[in-house]
Enzyme design. Structure first.
Site, PDB file in Angstrom:
ATOM      1  N   ARG A  46      47.561   5.605 -90.754  1.00 47.73           N
ATOM      2  CA  ARG A  46      46.941   6.803 -90.405  1.00 47.73           C
ATOM      3  C   ARG A  46      45.376   6.920 -90.000  1.00 47.73           C
ATOM      4  NH1 ARG A  46      42.926   6.534 -93.039  1.00 47.73           N
ATOM      5  NH2 ARG A  46      42.338   8.615 -92.452  1.00 47.73           N
ATOM      6  N   GLY A  47      44.982   7.486 -89.330  1.00 41.65           N
ATOM      7  CA  GLY A  47      43.780   7.536 -88.646  1.00 41.65           C
ATOM      8  C   GLY A  47      43.965   7.243 -87.033  1.00 41.65           C
ATOM      9  N   ALA A  48      43.249   7.903 -86.239  1.00 42.16           N
ATOM     10  CA  ALA A  48      43.436   7.852 -84.757  1.00 42.16           C
ATOM     11  C   ALA A  48      43.573   6.427 -84.265  1.00 42.16           C
ATOM     12  CB  ALA A  48      42.258   8.490 -84.124  1.00 42.16           C
ATOM     13  N   ARG A  89      52.852  12.175 -83.759  1.00 44.05           N
ATOM     14  CA  ARG A  89      51.863  12.988 -84.071  1.00 44.05           C
ATOM     15  C   ARG A  89      51.339  13.303 -83.053  1.00 44.05           C
ATOM     16  NH1 ARG A  89      48.122  11.085 -88.926  1.00 44.05           N
ATOM     17  NH2 ARG A  89      47.940  13.220 -89.363  1.00 44.05           N
ATOM     18  N   GLN A 197      43.012  11.906 -98.354  1.00 43.95           N
ATOM     19  CA  GLN A 197      42.410  10.715 -97.792  1.00 43.95           C
ATOM     20  C   GLN A 197      40.866  10.527 -98.358  1.00 43.95           C
ATOM     21  OE1 GLN A 197      44.087  13.258 -96.462  1.00 43.95           O
ATOM     22  NE2 GLN A 197      45.211  12.663 -94.406  1.00 43.95           N
ATOM     23  N   ASP A 238      39.826  12.707 -84.000  1.00 50.48           N
ATOM     24  CA  ASP A 238      41.082  12.436 -83.491  1.00 50.48           C
ATOM     25  C   ASP A 238      41.041  12.623 -82.121  1.00 50.48           C
ATOM     26  OD1 ASP A 238      41.651  12.992 -86.430  1.00 50.48           O
ATOM     27  OD2 ASP A 238      43.390  11.762 -85.735  1.00 50.48           O
ATOM     28  N   ASN A 248      39.048  16.963 -85.898  1.00 46.82           N
ATOM     29  CA  ASN A 248      39.037  15.967 -87.070  1.00 46.82           C
ATOM     30  C   ASN A 248      39.772  16.692 -88.386  1.00 46.82           C
ATOM     31  OD1 ASN A 248      38.299  13.466 -88.129  1.00 46.82           O
ATOM     32  ND2 ASN A 248      36.777  14.195 -89.381  1.00 46.82           N
ATOM     33  N   LYS A 249      39.939  15.838 -89.452  1.00 41.90           N
ATOM     34  CA  LYS A 249      40.548  16.449 -90.556  1.00 41.90           C
ATOM     35  C   LYS A 249      40.387  17.846 -90.868  1.00 41.90           C
ATOM     36  CE  LYS A 249      43.323  14.857 -92.065  1.00 41.90           C
ATOM     37  NZ  LYS A 249      44.978  15.161 -91.789  1.00 41.90           N
TER      38      LYS A 249
HETATM   39  O1  MRU Z   1      45.831  12.869 -90.990  1.00 36.72           O
HETATM   40  P1  MRU Z   1      44.737  11.535 -90.681  1.00 36.72           P
HETATM   41  O2  MRU Z   1      44.720  10.789 -92.101  1.00 36.72           O
HETATM   42  O3  MRU Z   1      45.439  10.598 -89.759  1.00 36.72           O
HETATM   43  O4  MRU Z   1      43.598  12.086 -90.586  1.00 36.72           O
HETATM   44  C1  MRU Z   1      42.586  11.040 -90.032  1.00 36.72           C
HETATM   45  C2  MRU Z   1      41.420  11.561 -89.777  1.00 36.72           C
HETATM   46  O5  MRU Z   1      40.994  13.060 -89.432  1.00 36.72           O
HETATM   47  C3  MRU Z   1      40.198  10.856 -89.335  1.00 36.72           C
HETATM   48  O6  MRU Z   1      39.030  11.314 -89.655  1.00 36.72           O
HETATM   49  C4  MRU Z   1      40.323  10.497 -87.764  1.00 36.72           C
HETATM   50  O7  MRU Z   1      41.369  10.125 -87.402  1.00 36.72           O
HETATM   51  C5  MRU Z   1      39.271   9.529 -87.257  1.00 36.72           C
HETATM   52  S1  MRU Z   1      39.828   7.948 -87.934  1.00 36.72           S
HETATM   53  C6  MRU Z   1      38.509   6.803 -87.538  1.00 36.72           C
END
Ligand code: MRU
Length: 353
Positions: A46-48, A89, A197, A238, A248-249
């Site tokens: 996970r993470g963009a 996603r 997270q 993201d 973002n999250k």
């Molecule tokens: O749902 P997730 O854990 O994939 O969410 C991730 C985030 O919101 C991060 O802050 C974002 O992807 C940036 S990662 C460098």
């Protein structure tokens, strides 16, 4: 420095299963595009930036596992895999950015024998890993200049090494400030409900790196800012729209409002692969909604009455006027973002990155 999260060895694809951290550090092999889709959806990766790389490897696995290119042409196979993985996603634009890179490769070299085209796809996925490392280190170096020794940084979710191939975006800034520039930096990590997270991943990776971290619940961010304990907020993203609105999250928007109220600078670490200049503003960013069970249950324990109505968006959108600056691999940019963001795409890499 943080450890690798997703990589290939002799054509086999491995990732660190992030759903098991921090209690278990387990590397799993992903062998099919279907398994990669599941791994992305279930947040094993996970993470963009990391899910973009994962999707590219997913296409590689689809073509690797196909033996008979006569019954289905390899270009068609690639397109099928790209369309399928794109449904894993919706919010992180890096997923679509990575798949478009693979599609372009297929367009350019589609006439090649299937075996050769296969190899090009693996090379491209591996190139994305190498590029991601370079991009994150450049973000770290640019961003580190915004911090001074003794600063305390608040972050939300995990935009660390675990969210990328290795070095992170928001946390690369902290790693570079500490390890490269020798500054003393402490971090407040929001735990980041519902899937934690911040507590499971950000706190874990900062402790591995021996960077002082204090875990707080999401609803404590205002209180620590009011006490004057936070010098800067740095988050990842993201997807950034052309005007600087960004997703973002879930919970990031609230943190940005609190930062404005307390005069704390609010920075967004954003590789260019997370910027979507095709959309004018944040209203166009698709926001993923996830299973209500993620809120009403935790590790098998029921936290709310069964059947309760739930709203579970995975992300929120923060308007650009709350963003002090974006930290990119090409440097730090300031408002007006509707000018400075499009300009980034023509700018060369900054010499000192
Ligand atoms: O749902 P997730 O854990 O994939 O969410 C991730 C985030 O919101 C991060 O802050 C974002 O992807 C940036 S990662 C460098």
């Amino acid at each position: 420095m943080p450890e690798k999260t997703i990589w290939s060895e002799d054509g086999r694809v491995f990732l660190l299963d992030q759903t098991l951290l921090p209690s278990q550090r387990k590397v799993i092999e992903i062998t099919t595009a279907g398994e990669m889709w599941q791994a992305i959806r279930a947040l094993r990766v996970r993470g963009a930036p990391a899910i973009g790389i994962a999707a590219a490897y997913g296409v590689w696995l689809a073509v690797k596992n196909a033996s008979d290119f006569d019954s289905i042409p390899v270009r068609q196979l690639i397109e099928n895999a790209c369309s399928y993985l794109a449904t894993a996603r919706p919010t992180a634009v890096n997923l679509f950015w990575a798949l478009d890179r693979i599609r372009r490769l297929a367009d350019e070299y589609g006439e090649m024998p299937g075996e050769k085209l296969k190899r090009l796809i693996l090379d491209e996925a591996e190139r994305m890993v190498a590029e991601d490392n370079a991009v994150c280190l450049a973000i770290g170096q640019h961003g580190a200049k915004l911090l001074k020794s003794g600063d305390r940084v608040l972050t939300h979710c995990n935009a660390g090494g675990l969210a990328t191939a290795q070095y992170g975006t928001a946390l690369a800034v902290v790693y570079c400030a500490v390890e490269h520039d020798g500054k003393q930096i402490e971090v407040f990590a929001d735990e980041t409900r519902p899937l934690l997270q911040g507590s499971r991943l950000t706190a874990w990776e900062l402790m591995q790196a021996k960077i002082p971290v204090t875990l707080i619940c999401d609803n404590m961010a205002g209180s620590v800012m009011r006490r004057g304990w936070v010098n800067a907020v740095i988050v990842g993203t993201d997807r950034v729209a052309r005007n600087g609105d960004f997703a973002n999250k879930i919970g990031t928007y609230g943190v940005a409002v609190l930062a404005r109220e307390h005069n704390v600078p609010f920075y967004v670490a954003a590789p260019l692969s997370s910027i979507d200049v095709s959309i004018p503003d944040g209203d166009r960013i698709p926001i993923e909604e996830r299973d209500p069970e993620e809120i009403v249950q935790m590790m098998g324990t029921q936290l709310a009455p069964p059947g309760v109505r739930v709203f579970n968006p995975a992300f929120d959108v923060t308007p650009h006027d709350l963003v002090t600056a974006f930290i990119t691999e090409k440097g730090v940019i300031y408002p007006p973002y509707d000018r400075t963001i499009p300009e980034l795409f023509d700018a060369p890499m900054a010499a000192n990155a």
